[in-house]
Design a protein around this motif. Structure first.
Motif, PDB file in Angstrom:
ATOM      1  N   LEU A 289      39.411  38.020  25.919  1.00 38.07           N
ATOM      2  CA  LEU A 289      38.785  39.299  25.585  1.00 38.07           C
ATOM      3  C   LEU A 289      37.377  39.374  26.158  1.00 38.07           C
ATOM      4  O   LEU A 289      36.960  40.404  26.683  1.00 38.07           O
ATOM      5  N   ASP A 290      36.643  38.244  26.070  1.00 34.86           N
ATOM      6  CA  ASP A 290      35.283  38.190  26.629  1.00 34.86           C
ATOM      7  C   ASP A 290      35.311  38.463  28.116  1.00 34.86           C
ATOM      8  O   ASP A 290      34.538  39.238  28.654  1.00 34.86           O
ATOM      9  N   THR A 291      36.231  37.759  28.785  1.00 37.92           N
ATOM     10  CA  THR A 291      36.257  37.857  30.238  1.00 37.92           C
ATOM     11  C   THR A 291      36.763  39.215  30.701  1.00 37.92           C
ATOM     12  O   THR A 291      36.289  39.752  31.687  1.00 37.92           O
ATOM     13  N   GLN A 292      37.728  39.751  29.948  1.00 34.84           N
ATOM     14  CA  GLN A 292      38.251  41.065  30.327  1.00 34.84           C
ATOM     15  C   GLN A 292      37.184  42.152  30.218  1.00 34.84           C
ATOM     16  O   GLN A 292      37.201  43.127  30.953  1.00 34.84           O
ATOM     17  N   SER A 293      36.255  41.941  29.295  1.00 36.10           N
ATOM     18  CA  SER A 293      35.224  42.967  29.125  1.00 36.10           C
ATOM     19  C   SER A 293      34.140  42.870  30.203  1.00 36.10           C
ATOM     20  O   SER A 293      33.330  43.773  30.360  1.00 36.10           O
ATOM     21  N   ALA A 294      34.147  41.761  30.968  1.00 31.12           N
ATOM     22  CA  ALA A 294      33.175  41.627  32.064  1.00 31.12           C
ATOM     23  C   ALA A 294      33.704  42.366  33.289  1.00 31.12           C
ATOM     24  O   ALA A 294      34.905  42.509  33.470  1.00 31.12           O
ATOM     25  N   PRO A 295      32.794  42.854  34.182  1.00 35.45           N
ATOM     26  CA  PRO A 295      33.259  43.571  35.376  1.00 35.45           C
ATOM     27  C   PRO A 295      34.039  42.674  36.333  1.00 35.45           C
ATOM     28  O   PRO A 295      33.757  41.498  36.440  1.00 35.45           O
ATOM     29  N   ARG A 296      35.052  43.246  36.972  1.00 31.95           N
ATOM     30  CA  ARG A 296      35.878  42.453  37.878  1.00 31.95           C
ATOM     31  C   ARG A 296      35.554  42.805  39.334  1.00 31.95           C
ATOM     32  O   ARG A 296      35.170  43.893  39.646  1.00 31.95           O
ATOM     33  N   ALA A 297      35.733  41.829  40.239  1.00 33.84           N
ATOM     34  CA  ALA A 297      35.503  42.117  41.653  1.00 33.84           C
ATOM     35  C   ALA A 297      36.392  41.267  42.562  1.00 33.84           C
ATOM     36  O   ALA A 297      37.582  41.523  42.694  1.00 33.84           O
ATOM     37  N   ALA A 298      35.819  40.232  43.150  1.00 35.58           N
ATOM     38  CA  ALA A 298      36.499  39.502  44.222  1.00 35.58           C
ATOM     39  C   ALA A 298      37.674  38.655  43.752  1.00 35.58           C
ATOM     40  O   ALA A 298      37.840  38.395  42.580  1.00 35.58           O
ATOM     41  N   ALA A 299      38.498  38.216  44.711  1.00 36.72           N
ATOM     42  CA  ALA A 299      39.631  37.350  44.397  1.00 36.72           C
ATOM     43  C   ALA A 299      39.130  35.941  44.065  1.00 36.72           C
ATOM     44  O   ALA A 299      38.071  35.538  44.531  1.00 36.72           O
ATOM     45  N   PRO A 300      39.890  35.181  43.301  1.00 37.28           N
ATOM     46  CA  PRO A 300      39.419  33.858  42.906  1.00 37.28           C
ATOM     47  C   PRO A 300      39.378  32.873  44.078  1.00 37.28           C
ATOM     48  O   PRO A 300      40.268  32.875  44.923  1.00 37.28           O
ATOM     49  N   LEU A 301      38.339  32.079  44.117  1.00 40.95           N
ATOM     50  CA  LEU A 301      38.235  31.018  45.120  1.00 40.95           C
ATOM     51  C   LEU A 301      38.453  29.659  44.461  1.00 40.95           C
ATOM     52  O   LEU A 301      38.969  28.736  45.057  1.00 40.95           O
ATOM     53  N   LEU A 302      38.000  29.589  43.204  1.00 37.31           N
ATOM     54  CA  LEU A 302      38.073  28.321  42.496  1.00 37.31           C
ATOM     55  C   LEU A 302      39.493  28.116  41.983  1.00 37.31           C
ATOM     56  O   LEU A 302      40.061  28.980  41.353  1.00 37.31           O
ATOM     57  N   ARG A 303      40.085  27.012  42.288  1.00 41.06           N
ATOM     58  CA  ARG A 303      41.480  26.772  41.895  1.00 41.06           C
ATOM     59  C   ARG A 303      41.553  25.720  40.805  1.00 41.06           C
ATOM     60  O   ARG A 303      40.807  24.772  40.811  1.00 41.06           O
ATOM     61  N   ARG A 304      42.524  25.901  39.919  1.00 35.86           N
ATOM     62  CA  ARG A 304      42.785  24.863  38.939  1.00 35.86           C
ATOM     63  C   ARG A 304      43.461  23.707  39.645  1.00 35.86           C
ATOM     64  O   ARG A 304      44.211  23.896  40.580  1.00 35.86           O
ATOM     65  N   ARG A 305      43.191  22.518  39.157  1.00 37.86           N
ATOM     66  CA  ARG A 305      43.678  21.365  39.897  1.00 37.86           C
ATOM     67  C   ARG A 305      44.893  20.682  39.269  1.00 37.86           C
ATOM     68  O   ARG A 305      45.449  19.790  39.866  1.00 37.86           O
TER      69      ARG A 305
ATOM     70  N   ASP B 251      37.958  33.217  37.729  1.00 35.73           N
ATOM     71  CA  ASP B 251      37.810  34.463  38.482  1.00 35.73           C
ATOM     72  C   ASP B 251      36.378  34.994  38.347  1.00 35.73           C
ATOM     73  O   ASP B 251      35.719  35.353  39.322  1.00 35.73           O
ATOM     74  N   ARG B 252      35.921  35.000  37.145  1.00 34.54           N
ATOM     75  CA  ARG B 252      34.573  35.524  36.868  1.00 34.54           C
ATOM     76  C   ARG B 252      33.501  34.640  37.513  1.00 34.54           C
ATOM     77  O   ARG B 252      32.511  35.141  38.065  1.00 34.54           O
ATOM     78  N   LEU B 253      33.728  33.325  37.448  1.00 33.36           N
ATOM     79  CA  LEU B 253      32.756  32.409  38.065  1.00 33.36           C
ATOM     80  C   LEU B 253      32.679  32.651  39.562  1.00 33.36           C
ATOM     81  O   LEU B 253      31.604  32.612  40.166  1.00 33.36           O
ATOM     82  N   ASN B 254      33.827  32.902  40.174  1.00 33.93           N
ATOM     83  CA  ASN B 254      33.843  33.192  41.606  1.00 33.93           C
ATOM     84  C   ASN B 254      33.092  34.474  41.929  1.00 33.93           C
ATOM     85  O   ASN B 254      32.386  34.567  42.929  1.00 33.93           O
TER      86      ASN B 254
ATOM     87  N   ARG C 255      27.361  30.084  30.279  1.00 33.29           N
ATOM     88  CA  ARG C 255      28.219  30.488  29.160  1.00 33.29           C
ATOM     89  C   ARG C 255      29.694  30.359  29.545  1.00 33.29           C
ATOM     90  O   ARG C 255      30.516  29.870  28.777  1.00 33.29           O
ATOM     91  N   LEU C 256      30.003  30.776  30.784  1.00 34.33           N
ATOM     92  CA  LEU C 256      31.390  30.714  31.237  1.00 34.33           C
ATOM     93  C   LEU C 256      31.864  29.269  31.375  1.00 34.33           C
ATOM     94  O   LEU C 256      32.993  28.929  31.007  1.00 34.33           O
ATOM     95  N   TRP C 257      30.976  28.424  31.912  1.00 32.73           N
ATOM     96  CA  TRP C 257      31.357  27.012  32.053  1.00 32.73           C
ATOM     97  C   TRP C 257      31.597  26.384  30.690  1.00 32.73           C
ATOM     98  O   TRP C 257      32.526  25.598  30.502  1.00 32.73           O
ATOM     99  N   GLN C 258      30.776  26.759  29.728  1.00 28.99           N
ATOM    100  CA  GLN C 258      30.933  26.230  28.377  1.00 28.99           C
ATOM    101  C   GLN C 258      32.287  26.682  27.798  1.00 28.99           C
ATOM    102  O   GLN C 258      33.021  25.889  27.217  1.00 28.99           O
ATOM    103  N   GLN C 259      32.605  27.960  28.001  1.00 30.06           N
ATOM    104  CA  GLN C 259      33.892  28.491  27.525  1.00 30.06           C
ATOM    105  C   GLN C 259      35.056  27.782  28.210  1.00 30.06           C
ATOM    106  O   GLN C 259      36.063  27.456  27.592  1.00 30.06           O
ATOM    107  N   ARG C 260      34.876  27.541  29.506  1.00 31.91           N
ATOM    108  CA  ARG C 260      35.936  26.892  30.271  1.00 31.91           C
ATOM    109  C   ARG C 260      36.209  25.495  29.707  1.00 31.91           C
ATOM    110  O   ARG C 260      37.344  25.059  29.556  1.00 31.91           O
ATOM    111  N   LEU C 261      35.123  24.803  29.401  1.00 31.18           N
ATOM    112  CA  LEU C 261      35.257  23.462  28.827  1.00 31.18           C
ATOM    113  C   LEU C 261      35.992  23.510  27.496  1.00 31.18           C
ATOM    114  O   LEU C 261      36.853  22.673  27.218  1.00 31.18           O
ATOM    115  N   GLU C 262      35.644  24.470  26.665  1.00 30.32           N
ATOM    116  CA  GLU C 262      36.286  24.565  25.355  1.00 30.32           C
ATOM    117  C   GLU C 262      37.781  24.825  25.500  1.00 30.32           C
ATOM    118  O   GLU C 262      38.600  24.244  24.799  1.00 30.32           O
ATOM    119  N   LEU C 263      38.129  25.699  26.437  1.00 26.48           N
ATOM    120  CA  LEU C 263      39.546  25.980  26.658  1.00 26.48           C
ATOM    121  C   LEU C 263      40.279  24.759  27.206  1.00 26.48           C
ATOM    122  O   LEU C 263      41.406  24.466  26.814  1.00 26.48           O
TER     123      LEU C 263
END
Lengths: 223, 197
Positions: free
Chosen positions: A68-84, A181-184, A198-206
């Protein structure tokens, strides 16, 4: 003759009754017994044992919040960062999971996987790092990388999971993908440091939530 | 209001509440830890379906965490959170997808009639099973009234019906429970429950 249940319940609950009902109930042993039974039933309902929430439920809440947090942020470019971590194509057999859990146990010790939302927060907990944003990012990214490695070592999840677990897994993975996506989108914009952190912290929690869920799965299949 | 069963730990401190209202994640986790068992129990008892209860638990805490900043303290935090959960439960009950009482809950089928379960534990099991077998609205009314402590007027407001409707549902629920629960002297067995499987 015993009064009807609705009148008896009113009597039990101390609600007003009409004069006729009161006259009918007065001195009726059957009705008194029934009111006592209704009291006992209420007490027994109140004393029913509690249920423990499912272990993955908090992870699901976190995933939904992140989404919900991320969806409320503006969207733009395609993701560059990939999950490993790898795809779900080849789930390790049960015996391998058991072996892996045993092998990884020193790495997965409780101090590394604490309670669901208790991921180390280098921003507030690491002394001496608070002032240096570069060091803080490095710490967050290092921890994230460690989680990636642990997830990679656990292998793919089982193909057959309950609908609830599948939804939670999808929710968490979807949340991580949205954060990536948002980080990219933020790129290296120096003005967005707070948001990036904030996003990195959220990513870690997930990722921590995902790790816990996967570990619980591995243990369930192993035993 | 009656203190419900399955309340779990309720000892969130004012500092933790303030932290949760500021958006502190550790405080949110603490909030969950304190209230999740009670909310999950409420949802399990009202809906009698673990999967739906899972959904309600998640939906409730998403709402709680997103809305805690606006919590004004008019009611206790416990009451506020339970109210959110009850609304989610009722939304599920109103949903066209909700099929009432079609199947026995899995845990009841799995545990009912175990020969080593006796005395009060057996009676609790009977009561829990009987409760789960009630029609959805009756079950919700009996739980809201007898356990959560809601008045008929409040229940009527929640269900969009009249207080008389709530009263008659409660009476019907108790009549049904009486028929389903096995008495200690064994004159009414739990057969109706078991037959449904």
């Amino acid at each position: 003759m015993r009064a009807d249940t609705e009148a008896l319940l009113s009597l039990r609950d101390g609600e007003p009754l009409d004069a006729a009902s009161l006259r009918r109930l007065a001195g009726c042993e059957d009705s008194e017994r029934e009111v006592q039974r209704l009291r006992d039933c209420r007490a027994a309902l109140q004393a029913l044992p509690a249920f423990d929430p499912p272990a993955h439920a908090w992870a699901g809440v976190q995933a939904r919040l992140a989404q919900l947090d991320t969806q409320s942020a503006p969207r733009a470019a395609a993701p560059l960062l990939r999950r490993r971590w790898p795809s779900r194509a080849a789930w390790l057999p049960v015996a391998a999971a058991l072996g892996l859990v045993a092998l990884l146990w020193p790495l997965l010790a409780p101090e590394r996987i604490a309670s669901p939302a208790m991921v180390d927060d280098p921003v507030t907990h690491a002394p001496g790092l608070a002032a240096d944003v570069t060091v803080r990012f490095a710490a967050l990214q290092r921890q994230s990388h460690e989680f990636d490695e642990l997830l990679h070592a656990l292998g793919d999840p089982p193909e057959l999971v309950s609908a609830g677990t599948a939804l939670t897994l999808n929710g968490i993975e979807g949340g991580i993908a949205l954060i990536d996506d948002r980080l990219n989108q933020l790129g290296t914009d120096a003005g967005a440091d707070a948001e990036r952190e904030r996003l990195w912290q959220q990513r870690l929690e997930l990722m921590n939530a995902l790790l816990q869920l996967r570990l619980a799965q591995a243990q369930r299949y192993a035993f | 209001m009656t203190k419900p069963s399955g309340g779990g730990k309720r000892d969130i401190t004012p500092a933790e509440l303030a932290g949760a209202m500021r958006g502190d994640r550790q405080a949110h986790a603490r909030l969950y830890e304190c209230f999740a068992p009670g909310i999950y129990t409420l949802a399990r008892r009202m809906l009698a379906e673990p999967a739906l209860a899972d959904d309600v638990l998640q939906e409730t805490f998403v709402d709680v965490i997103r809305g805690i900043g606006g919590f004004r303290g008019d009611a206790s935090l416990d009451t506020w959170i339970r109210r959110i959960a009850i609304n989610h439960c009722l939304m599920h009950l109103r949903s066209p997808w909700h099929v009432r009482g079609e199947a026995l809950p899995e845990d009841l089928v799995a545990t009912h009639g175990g020969s080593d379960v006796q005395g009060s534990a057996q009676r609790q099991l009977d009561l829990a099973g009987a409760l789960a077998c009630l029609p959805a609205v009756s079950r919700a009314v009996v739980w809201l009234h007898d356990v959560e402590g809601y008045t008929h007027r409040e229940i009527a407001g929640l269900l969009g019906r009249t207080p008389s409707f709530s009263k008659s549902q409660l009476a019907r629920a108790h009549d049904r429970l009486r028929g389903l629960i096995s008495d200690t002297d064994g004159d009414e067995a739990c057969e109706p429950i078991l037959k449904r499987s």
